[in-house]
Design a protein around this motif. Structure first.
Motif, PDB file in Angstrom:
ATOM      1  N   LEU A 165       0.834  -1.205   0.000  1.00  0.00           N
ATOM      2  CA  LEU A 165       0.000   0.000   0.000  1.00  0.00           C
ATOM      3  C   LEU A 165       0.868   1.254   0.000  1.00  0.00           C
ATOM      4  N   PHE A 166       1.841   1.303   0.910  1.00  0.00           N
ATOM      5  CA  PHE A 166       2.687   2.486   0.989  1.00  0.00           C
ATOM      6  C   PHE A 166       3.554   2.623  -0.266  1.00  0.00           C
ATOM      7  N   SER A 167       3.981   1.498  -0.843  1.00  0.00           N
ATOM      8  CA  SER A 167       4.814   1.594  -2.045  1.00  0.00           C
ATOM      9  C   SER A 167       4.041   2.260  -3.180  1.00  0.00           C
ATOM     10  N   CYS A 168       2.720   2.020  -3.267  1.00  0.00           N
ATOM     11  CA  CYS A 168       1.910   2.665  -4.312  1.00  0.00           C
ATOM     12  C   CYS A 168       1.894   4.177  -4.091  1.00  0.00           C
ATOM     13  N   LEU A 169       1.749   4.602  -2.814  1.00  0.00           N
ATOM     14  CA  LEU A 169       1.724   6.029  -2.530  1.00  0.00           C
ATOM     15  C   LEU A 169       3.085   6.659  -2.803  1.00  0.00           C
ATOM     16  N   PHE A 170       4.171   5.934  -2.484  1.00  0.00           N
ATOM     17  CA  PHE A 170       5.519   6.436  -2.781  1.00  0.00           C
ATOM     18  C   PHE A 170       5.715   6.580  -4.281  1.00  0.00           C
ATOM     19  N   ALA A 171       5.259   5.576  -5.032  1.00  0.00           N
ATOM     20  CA  ALA A 171       5.416   5.632  -6.489  1.00  0.00           C
ATOM     21  C   ALA A 171       4.717   6.875  -7.029  1.00  0.00           C
ATOM     22  N   THR A 172       3.484   7.142  -6.543  1.00  0.00           N
ATOM     23  CA  THR A 172       2.743   8.321  -6.986  1.00  0.00           C
ATOM     24  C   THR A 172       3.513   9.592  -6.671  1.00  0.00           C
ATOM     25  N   TYR A 173       3.988   9.693  -5.432  1.00  0.00           N
ATOM     26  CA  TYR A 173       4.712  10.902  -5.012  1.00  0.00           C
ATOM     27  C   TYR A 173       5.955  11.116  -5.874  1.00  0.00           C
ATOM     28  N   LEU A 174       6.733  10.043  -6.080  1.00  0.00           N
ATOM     29  CA  LEU A 174       8.000  10.203  -6.802  1.00  0.00           C
ATOM     30  C   LEU A 174       7.767  10.579  -8.257  1.00  0.00           C
ATOM     31  N   VAL A 175       6.641  10.092  -8.839  1.00  0.00           N
ATOM     32  CA  VAL A 175       6.341  10.455 -10.221  1.00  0.00           C
ATOM     33  C   VAL A 175       5.947  11.935 -10.316  1.00  0.00           C
TER      34      VAL A 175
ATOM     35  N   LEU B  87       0.335  10.745   1.036  1.00  0.00           N
ATOM     36  CA  LEU B  87       1.345   9.817   1.563  1.00  0.00           C
ATOM     37  C   LEU B  87       1.622  10.076   3.041  1.00  0.00           C
ATOM     38  N   VAL B  88       1.987  11.322   3.389  1.00  0.00           N
ATOM     39  CA  VAL B  88       2.337  11.608   4.781  1.00  0.00           C
ATOM     40  C   VAL B  88       1.089  11.513   5.663  1.00  0.00           C
ATOM     41  N   GLY B  89      -0.069  11.927   5.111  1.00  0.00           N
ATOM     42  CA  GLY B  89      -1.314  11.823   5.861  1.00  0.00           C
ATOM     43  C   GLY B  89      -1.711  10.383   6.142  1.00  0.00           C
ATOM     44  N   THR B  90      -1.493   9.494   5.178  1.00  0.00           N
ATOM     45  CA  THR B  90      -1.807   8.081   5.418  1.00  0.00           C
ATOM     46  C   THR B  90      -0.925   7.532   6.532  1.00  0.00           C
ATOM     47  N   HIS B  91       0.351   7.921   6.502  1.00  0.00           N
ATOM     48  CA  HIS B  91       1.235   7.488   7.592  1.00  0.00           C
ATOM     49  C   HIS B  91       0.744   8.051   8.930  1.00  0.00           C
ATOM     50  N   GLY B  92       0.367   9.345   8.924  1.00  0.00           N
ATOM     51  CA  GLY B  92      -0.126   9.956  10.163  1.00  0.00           C
ATOM     52  C   GLY B  92      -1.395   9.281  10.665  1.00  0.00           C
ATOM     53  N   ALA B  93      -2.281   8.890   9.742  1.00  0.00           N
ATOM     54  CA  ALA B  93      -3.505   8.191  10.140  1.00  0.00           C
ATOM     55  C   ALA B  93      -3.155   6.844  10.771  1.00  0.00           C
ATOM     56  N   HIS B  94      -2.148   6.178  10.212  1.00  0.00           N
ATOM     57  CA  HIS B  94      -1.707   4.909  10.800  1.00  0.00           C
ATOM     58  C   HIS B  94      -1.163   5.117  12.212  1.00  0.00           C
ATOM     59  N   VAL B  95      -0.396   6.215  12.393  1.00  0.00           N
ATOM     60  CA  VAL B  95       0.143   6.488  13.732  1.00  0.00           C
ATOM     61  C   VAL B  95      -0.997   6.753  14.709  1.00  0.00           C
ATOM     62  N   THR B  96      -1.997   7.535  14.263  1.00  0.00           N
ATOM     63  CA  THR B  96      -3.162   7.805  15.115  1.00  0.00           C
ATOM     64  C   THR B  96      -3.827   6.501  15.536  1.00  0.00           C
TER      65      THR B  96
ATOM     66  N   ILE C  56      10.991   6.069   8.007  1.00  0.00           N
ATOM     67  CA  ILE C  56      12.367   6.178   7.500  1.00  0.00           C
ATOM     68  C   ILE C  56      12.319   6.440   5.995  1.00  0.00           C
ATOM     69  N   PHE C  57      11.417   5.720   5.327  1.00  0.00           N
ATOM     70  CA  PHE C  57      11.310   5.929   3.881  1.00  0.00           C
ATOM     71  C   PHE C  57      10.591   7.246   3.566  1.00  0.00           C
ATOM     72  N   VAL C  58       9.710   7.689   4.450  1.00  0.00           N
ATOM     73  CA  VAL C  58       9.059   8.987   4.221  1.00  0.00           C
ATOM     74  C   VAL C  58      10.102  10.092   4.296  1.00  0.00           C
ATOM     75  N   ILE C  59      10.950  10.064   5.330  1.00  0.00           N
ATOM     76  CA  ILE C  59      11.937  11.156   5.417  1.00  0.00           C
ATOM     77  C   ILE C  59      12.924  11.057   4.263  1.00  0.00           C
ATOM     78  N   THR C  60      13.304   9.828   3.892  1.00  0.00           N
ATOM     79  CA  THR C  60      14.250   9.693   2.784  1.00  0.00           C
ATOM     80  C   THR C  60      13.605  10.091   1.462  1.00  0.00           C
TER      81      THR C  60
ATOM     82  N   SER D  66      17.227   1.457   3.456  1.00  0.00           N
ATOM     83  CA  SER D  66      16.955   0.023   3.336  1.00  0.00           C
ATOM     84  C   SER D  66      17.685  -0.750   4.432  1.00  0.00           C
ATOM     85  N   PHE D  67      18.920  -0.325   4.708  1.00  0.00           N
ATOM     86  CA  PHE D  67      19.670  -0.976   5.773  1.00  0.00           C
ATOM     87  C   PHE D  67      18.956  -0.780   7.107  1.00  0.00           C
TER      88      PHE D  67
END
Lengths: 205, 101
Positions: free
Chosen positions: A37-47, A140-149, A190-194, B54-55
């Motif tokens: 799920l998160f990889s799909c949101l990352f793909a969208t953001y990066l595009v 993307l960041v909102g979905t992560h925040g919703a998960h944290v909530t 970690i992947f969100v900040i990166t 990744s690490f």
């Protein structure tokens, strides 16, 4: 594959019952699905990185000090919840509560900072409808925040259960699964900040 | 395996968790240093910080989430499958969307 029942001694409480083992495995399947799920949101953001519709870019808007503090809050909370599980396996109820309580506090501070961050961005004039870039950022960041909530609410409920029932295979399994979820959220962050804050902005500074 | 798998059970000090925490702090600081203070090219920086992230994911999975404890080869398989699909989705999407530009 050897079943856990083949191991004679020292089984952590969360694995004591066969049902617990199956449920923990089931949770790993859920985490794998969340990863996708998160990889799909990352793909969208990066595009959409450059699709800012001539509006503000991430480099101009992102508040790095706050984001870095959020990162260390979440990293530390992941660590404290792993210590909570360590104490759970040593069957020390009070210490489990202390470490999990610290985890919750750090999680709540993280969430508070994220809400404040979003409010600042909206004040500066970038909302979800500003451009494709900002839409995908907020999603993307909102979905992560919703998960944290959800993680905070879930862990609080599990802890209330834990306080009332003490350490037994059921409460241990629930706490262990909630902590797995918490570590997963930290890993996603970690992947969100990166991906979002560094590749999507910081790299151009 | 039996003794090793749950050796932390009797340990008095959570070495594994503390090592994981130190590693995650170091990796995060490194990623920030590389991005903000090093003048590598854009491509190099991206490769380096994605490798660091990744690490760090592996550190989380092994040190905190105990992915490899027990002989639970199934959960390693499930997570590897999820990660593979995630990589294909992200890399594939970027590849397709960039190749037409």
């Amino acid at each position: 594959m050897k079943s856990i029942n083949d191991y004679p001694a020292n089984i952590p409480p969360e694995y004591e019952e066969e049902e617990g083992q199956i449920k923990i495995f089931g949770f790993w399947i859920f985490l794998a699905a969340e990863l996708v799920l998160f990889s799909c949101l990352f793909a969208t953001y990066l595009v959409y990185l450059d699709r800012t519709a001539s509006g503000p870019t991430g480099t101009e808007i992102f508040e790095y000090p706050g984001v870095i503090i959020q990162t260390f809050l979440l990293l530390t909370s992941s660590f404290t919840s792993s210590i909570g599980i360590f104490e759970l396996r040593r069957k020390n109820k009070l210490r489990v509560l202390i470490w999990m309580g610290i985890t919750l506090l750090l999680g709540i501070s993280f969430l508070g900072m994220e809400i404040k961050e979003f409010a600042t961005y909206i004040e500066e004039g970038v909302s979800i409808s500003t451009s494709a870039f900002w839409s995908s950022f907020y999603i993307l960041v909102g979905t992560h925040g919703a998960h944290v909530t959800f993680g905070i609410i879930w862990m609080s409920i599990v802890l209330i259960h834990f306080i009332r029932k003490g350490i037994n295979p059921t409460t241990s399994r629930k706490l262990f699964v909630a902590s797995l979820y918490w570590h997963f959220l930290d890993a996603v962050w970690i992947f969100v900040i990166t991906g979002v804050y560094l590749i999507g902005g910081g790299i151009n500074l | 395996m039996t003794e090793k798998a749950f050796s932390e059970h009797q340990e008095y000090f959570p070495w594994k968790q503390i090592l994981g925490f130190c590693l995650s702090i170091i990796l995060t600081v490194l990623a920030l240093l590389v991005t903000f203070f090093m003048s590598y090219s854009r491509e190099t920086t991206i490769v380096v910080i994605v490798a660091l992230a990744s690490f760090q994911l592996l550190v989380q999975l092994i040190m905190f989430m105990h992915l490899n404890e027990l002989e639970k080869s199934f959960q390693i398989a499930v997570v590897s499958y999820g990660a593979t699909v995630a990589i294909i989705v992200v890399a594939g999407t970027i590849w397709i969307m960039e190749s037409g530009m």
